[in-house]
Write a protein that holds these residues in place. Structure first.
Motif, PDB file in Angstrom:
ATOM      1  N   GLN A  21       9.174 -19.739   0.015  1.00 23.43           N
ATOM      2  CA  GLN A  21       7.838 -19.459  -0.506  1.00 23.43           C
ATOM      3  C   GLN A  21       7.092 -18.474   0.385  1.00 23.43           C
ATOM      4  OE1 GLN A  21       6.071 -23.324  -0.866  1.00 23.43           O
ATOM      5  NE2 GLN A  21       7.195 -23.819  -2.733  1.00 23.43           N
ATOM      6  N   ARG A  22       7.256 -18.586   1.683  1.00 23.00           N
ATOM      7  CA  ARG A  22       6.615 -17.660   2.620  1.00 23.00           C
ATOM      8  C   ARG A  22       7.143 -16.242   2.425  1.00 23.00           C
ATOM      9  NH1 ARG A  22       8.088 -20.064   7.219  1.00 23.00           N
ATOM     10  NH2 ARG A  22       6.782 -21.815   6.659  1.00 23.00           N
ATOM     11  N   ILE A  23       8.458 -16.126   2.270  1.00 15.88           N
ATOM     12  CA  ILE A  23       9.068 -14.809   2.043  1.00 15.88           C
ATOM     13  C   ILE A  23       8.583 -14.224   0.717  1.00 15.88           C
ATOM     14  CG2 ILE A  23      11.250 -13.636   1.554  1.00 15.88           C
ATOM     15  CD1 ILE A  23      12.547 -15.607   3.578  1.00 15.88           C
ATOM     16  N   LEU A  24       8.520 -15.037  -0.313  1.00 14.64           N
ATOM     17  CA  LEU A  24       8.061 -14.581  -1.619  1.00 14.64           C
ATOM     18  C   LEU A  24       6.607 -14.124  -1.563  1.00 14.64           C
ATOM     19  CD1 LEU A  24       8.819 -14.247  -4.603  1.00 14.64           C
ATOM     20  CD2 LEU A  24       8.010 -16.573  -4.960  1.00 14.64           C
ATOM     21  N   ARG A  25       5.750 -14.873  -0.881  1.00 12.71           N
ATOM     22  CA  ARG A  25       4.347 -14.473  -0.748  1.00 12.71           C
ATOM     23  C   ARG A  25       4.216 -13.156   0.024  1.00 12.71           C
ATOM     24  NH1 ARG A  25       3.360 -20.158   0.324  1.00 12.71           N
ATOM     25  NH2 ARG A  25       3.418 -19.634   2.533  1.00 12.71           N
ATOM     26  N   THR A  26       5.034 -12.977   1.049  1.00  8.91           N
ATOM     27  CA  THR A  26       4.983 -11.733   1.813  1.00  8.91           C
ATOM     28  C   THR A  26       5.408 -10.554   0.945  1.00  8.91           C
ATOM     29  OG1 THR A  26       5.446 -12.926   3.853  1.00  8.91           O
ATOM     30  CG2 THR A  26       5.841 -10.562   3.868  1.00  8.91           C
ATOM     31  N   LEU A  27       6.462 -10.723   0.165  1.00  4.98           N
ATOM     32  CA  LEU A  27       6.904  -9.647  -0.725  1.00  4.98           C
ATOM     33  C   LEU A  27       5.859  -9.331  -1.793  1.00  4.98           C
ATOM     34  CD1 LEU A  27      10.685 -10.519  -1.153  1.00  4.98           C
ATOM     35  CD2 LEU A  27       9.680  -8.673   0.199  1.00  4.98           C
ATOM     36  N   LEU A  28       5.210 -10.372  -2.327  1.00  9.69           N
ATOM     37  CA  LEU A  28       4.148 -10.151  -3.311  1.00  9.69           C
ATOM     38  C   LEU A  28       2.974  -9.405  -2.694  1.00  9.69           C
ATOM     39  CD1 LEU A  28       4.022 -13.517  -5.292  1.00  9.69           C
ATOM     40  CD2 LEU A  28       4.560 -11.268  -6.191  1.00  9.69           C
ATOM     41  N   SER A  29       2.625  -9.772  -1.476  1.00 11.64           N
ATOM     42  CA  SER A  29       1.495  -9.102  -0.831  1.00 11.64           C
ATOM     43  C   SER A  29       1.826  -7.649  -0.508  1.00 11.64           C
ATOM     44  CB  SER A  29       1.063  -9.857   0.424  1.00 11.64           C
ATOM     45  OG  SER A  29       2.078  -9.834   1.398  1.00 11.64           O
ATOM     46  N   LEU A  30       3.058  -7.375  -0.094  1.00 16.68           N
ATOM     47  CA  LEU A  30       3.450  -5.985   0.151  1.00 16.68           C
ATOM     48  C   LEU A  30       3.483  -5.181  -1.146  1.00 16.68           C
ATOM     49  CD1 LEU A  30       6.205  -6.368   2.866  1.00 16.68           C
ATOM     50  CD2 LEU A  30       3.953  -5.326   3.125  1.00 16.68           C
ATOM     51  N   ALA A  31       3.913  -5.820  -2.236  1.00 16.77           N
ATOM     52  CA  ALA A  31       3.916  -5.140  -3.539  1.00 16.77           C
ATOM     53  C   ALA A  31       2.487  -4.834  -3.984  1.00 16.77           C
ATOM     54  CB  ALA A  31       4.626  -5.998  -4.579  1.00 16.77           C
ATOM     55  N   LEU A  32       1.568  -5.773  -3.785  1.00 10.92           N
ATOM     56  CA  LEU A  32       0.168  -5.539  -4.123  1.00 10.92           C
ATOM     57  C   LEU A  32      -0.400  -4.398  -3.285  1.00 10.92           C
ATOM     58  CD1 LEU A  32      -2.484  -6.390  -5.552  1.00 10.92           C
ATOM     59  CD2 LEU A  32      -2.850  -7.952  -3.630  1.00 10.92           C
ATOM     60  N   CYS A  33      -0.085  -4.402  -2.020  1.00 16.10           N
ATOM     61  CA  CYS A  33      -0.560  -3.349  -1.126  1.00 16.10           C
ATOM     62  C   CYS A  33       0.006  -1.991  -1.545  1.00 16.10           C
ATOM     63  CB  CYS A  33      -0.173  -3.677   0.308  1.00 16.10           C
ATOM     64  SG  CYS A  33      -0.803  -2.501   1.487  1.00 16.10           S
ATOM     65  N   TRP A  34       1.280  -1.932  -1.846  1.00 11.73           N
ATOM     66  CA  TRP A  34       1.896  -0.672  -2.278  1.00 11.73           C
ATOM     67  C   TRP A  34       1.263  -0.176  -3.570  1.00 11.73           C
ATOM     68  CZ3 TRP A  34       4.677   0.627  -6.656  1.00 11.73           C
ATOM     69  CH2 TRP A  34       5.268   1.887  -6.628  1.00 11.73           C
ATOM     70  N   LEU A  35       1.008  -1.097  -4.495  1.00 13.49           N
ATOM     71  CA  LEU A  35       0.404  -0.724  -5.770  1.00 13.49           C
ATOM     72  C   LEU A  35      -0.984  -0.128  -5.564  1.00 13.49           C
ATOM     73  CD1 LEU A  35       0.790  -0.894  -8.882  1.00 13.49           C
ATOM     74  CD2 LEU A  35      -0.446  -3.048  -8.760  1.00 13.49           C
ATOM     75  N   ILE A  87      -0.691   8.049   8.005  1.00 19.16           N
ATOM     76  CA  ILE A  87       0.343   8.064   6.975  1.00 19.16           C
ATOM     77  C   ILE A  87      -0.323   8.162   5.604  1.00 19.16           C
ATOM     78  CG2 ILE A  87       2.259   6.785   5.976  1.00 19.16           C
ATOM     79  CD1 ILE A  87       2.529   5.414   8.739  1.00 19.16           C
ATOM     80  N   SER A  88      -0.023   9.220   4.866  1.00 16.92           N
ATOM     81  CA  SER A  88      -0.620   9.394   3.545  1.00 16.92           C
ATOM     82  C   SER A  88       0.312   8.929   2.433  1.00 16.92           C
ATOM     83  CB  SER A  88      -0.994  10.856   3.327  1.00 16.92           C
ATOM     84  OG  SER A  88       0.164  11.666   3.398  1.00 16.92           O
ATOM     85  N   ASN A  89       1.571   8.697   2.744  1.00 14.69           N
ATOM     86  CA  ASN A  89       2.540   8.264   1.752  1.00 14.69           C
ATOM     87  C   ASN A  89       2.634   6.737   1.767  1.00 14.69           C
ATOM     88  OD1 ASN A  89       4.687   7.830   0.079  1.00 14.69           O
ATOM     89  ND2 ASN A  89       6.068   9.252   1.109  1.00 14.69           N
ATOM     90  N   PRO A  90       2.300   6.052   0.660  1.00 14.95           N
ATOM     91  CA  PRO A  90       2.346   4.589   0.647  1.00 14.95           C
ATOM     92  C   PRO A  90       3.758   4.030   0.845  1.00 14.95           C
ATOM     93  CG  PRO A  90       1.616   5.433  -1.480  1.00 14.95           C
ATOM     94  CD  PRO A  90       1.778   6.590  -0.579  1.00 14.95           C
ATOM     95  N   ASN A  91       4.774   4.756   0.395  1.00 16.75           N
ATOM     96  CA  ASN A  91       6.144   4.277   0.572  1.00 16.75           C
ATOM     97  C   ASN A  91       6.488   4.174   2.053  1.00 16.75           C
ATOM     98  OD1 ASN A  91       6.547   4.191  -2.211  1.00 16.75           O
ATOM     99  ND2 ASN A  91       7.217   6.312  -2.257  1.00 16.75           N
ATOM    100  N   VAL A  92       6.096   5.157   2.813  1.00 12.59           N
ATOM    101  CA  VAL A  92       6.367   5.137   4.250  1.00 12.59           C
ATOM    102  C   VAL A  92       5.564   4.038   4.930  1.00 12.59           C
ATOM    103  CG1 VAL A  92       6.171   6.473   6.392  1.00 12.59           C
ATOM    104  CG2 VAL A  92       6.956   7.578   4.303  1.00 12.59           C
ATOM    105  N   SER A  93       4.321   3.904   4.510  1.00 18.13           N
ATOM    106  CA  SER A  93       3.458   2.878   5.109  1.00 18.13           C
ATOM    107  C   SER A  93       4.004   1.472   4.887  1.00 18.13           C
ATOM    108  CB  SER A  93       2.047   2.997   4.521  1.00 18.13           C
ATOM    109  OG  SER A  93       1.199   2.068   5.099  1.00 18.13           O
ATOM    110  N   ILE A  94       4.456   1.186   3.672  1.00 17.10           N
ATOM    111  CA  ILE A  94       4.991  -0.147   3.369  1.00 17.10           C
ATOM    112  C   ILE A  94       6.353  -0.352   4.051  1.00 17.10           C
ATOM    113  CG2 ILE A  94       5.792  -1.663   1.512  1.00 17.10           C
ATOM    114  CD1 ILE A  94       2.753  -1.364   1.725  1.00 17.10           C
TER     115      ILE A  94
END
Length: 97
Positions: A21-35, A87-94
């Motif tokens: 669950q912790r890993i899933l929440r981290t991936l969701l938060s990174l996906a939200l941030c990237w979006l 960093i202006s590129n979100p892919n690099v930042s994430i």
């Protein structure tokens, strides 16, 4: 089974369930941030988005910490990006996270 393992959970299932669950929440938060980072191209918009994220976090943290954690990572990344927008590129930042 050792004493430390018993403190974490009664079985492997009980040990791995919160970890998953912790890993899933981290991936969701990174996906939200990237979006959000992909949708914004201005540092001013990033500054403005910090306010609703902080409000959502403050409302959720006492009621549902597991859900609030999803908003902690984007807020922390936005605050660090606002302090030093190199960093202006979100892919690099994430990917760096």
């Amino acid at each position: 089974m050792s004493c430390a393992a018993l403190m974490q959970g009664a079985s492997r299932y009980h040990i791995w369930q919160p970890t998953f669950q912790r890993i899933l929440r981290t991936l969701l938060s990174l996906a939200l941030c990237w979006l959000i980072l992909s949708a914004t191209n201005s540092i001013v918009i990033l500054y403005i988005l910090i306010i609703p994220l902080q409000l959502i976090l403050e409302m959720l943290i006492t009621r549902n910490y597991a859900l609030a954690v999803i908003f902690i990572t984007p807020l922390a990344i936005f605050l660090s990006e606002a302090a030093n927008p190199i960093i202006s590129n979100p892919n690099v930042s994430i990917m760096l996270r």
